[in-house]
Design a protein around this motif. Structure first.
Motif, PDB file in Angstrom:
ATOM      1  N   GLN A 105      38.965  38.285  42.924  1.00  0.00           N
ATOM      2  CA  GLN A 105      40.228  38.264  43.791  1.00  0.00           C
ATOM      3  C   GLN A 105      40.330  38.703  44.703  1.00  0.00           C
ATOM      4  N   ASN A 106      39.107  39.705  45.070  1.00  0.00           N
ATOM      5  CA  ASN A 106      39.159  40.555  46.895  1.00  0.00           C
ATOM      6  C   ASN A 106      37.742  39.006  47.725  1.00  0.00           C
ATOM      7  N   PRO A 107      38.214  38.417  48.735  1.00  0.00           N
ATOM      8  CA  PRO A 107      37.381  38.370  49.191  1.00  0.00           C
ATOM      9  C   PRO A 107      35.904  38.727  50.037  1.00  0.00           C
ATOM     10  N   LYS A 108      36.237  40.075  50.681  1.00  0.00           N
ATOM     11  CA  LYS A 108      35.255  40.745  50.994  1.00  0.00           C
ATOM     12  C   LYS A 108      34.208  40.556  49.626  1.00  0.00           C
ATOM     13  N   LEU A 109      34.545  41.075  48.261  1.00  0.00           N
ATOM     14  CA  LEU A 109      33.379  41.173  47.829  1.00  0.00           C
ATOM     15  C   LEU A 109      33.177  40.227  46.957  1.00  0.00           C
ATOM     16  N   VAL A 110      33.088  38.859  46.815  1.00  0.00           N
ATOM     17  CA  VAL A 110      33.321  37.566  46.670  1.00  0.00           C
ATOM     18  C   VAL A 110      31.931  37.133  47.917  1.00  0.00           C
ATOM     19  N   PHE A 111      32.162  37.786  48.987  1.00  0.00           N
ATOM     20  CA  PHE A 111      31.267  37.193  50.471  1.00  0.00           C
ATOM     21  C   PHE A 111      30.420  38.064  50.546  1.00  0.00           C
ATOM     22  N   LEU A 112      29.960  39.336  49.294  1.00  0.00           N
ATOM     23  CA  LEU A 112      29.247  40.415  50.024  1.00  0.00           C
ATOM     24  C   LEU A 112      28.333  40.196  48.454  1.00  0.00           C
ATOM     25  N   ILE A 113      28.969  39.700  47.965  1.00  0.00           N
ATOM     26  CA  ILE A 113      28.029  39.329  46.595  1.00  0.00           C
ATOM     27  C   ILE A 113      27.387  37.723  46.409  1.00  0.00           C
TER      28      ILE A 113
END
Length: 64
Positions: A31-39
């Motif tokens: 749900q968090n785009p920043k975490l998806v981008f980081l992964i």
């Protein structure tokens, strides 16, 4: 050059398994785009680093 399709398949399969694992056990990460981008960045940096560390491998097979 023969192992290239197999490596691509393994990369896609590993990425899919990571996505399924995250969705199953930590759905709030999706749900968090920043975490998806980081992964995604961490996964791609691992692949690039592994590619650079293998002696005798070219970065882009077939681009000679």
């Amino acid at each position: 050059m023969e192992g290239c399709p197999r490596v691509g398949f393994l990369t896609v399969t590993t990425g899919a398994l990571v996505a399924v694992y995250v969705q199953r056990f930590s759905p709030e990460i999706g749900q968090n785009p920043k975490l998806v981008f980081l992964i995604c960045v961490l996964f791609l940096s691992f692949l690039i680093t592994a590619q650079l560390m293998v002696p005798g491998r070219v970065l882009l097979p077939g681009a000679e």
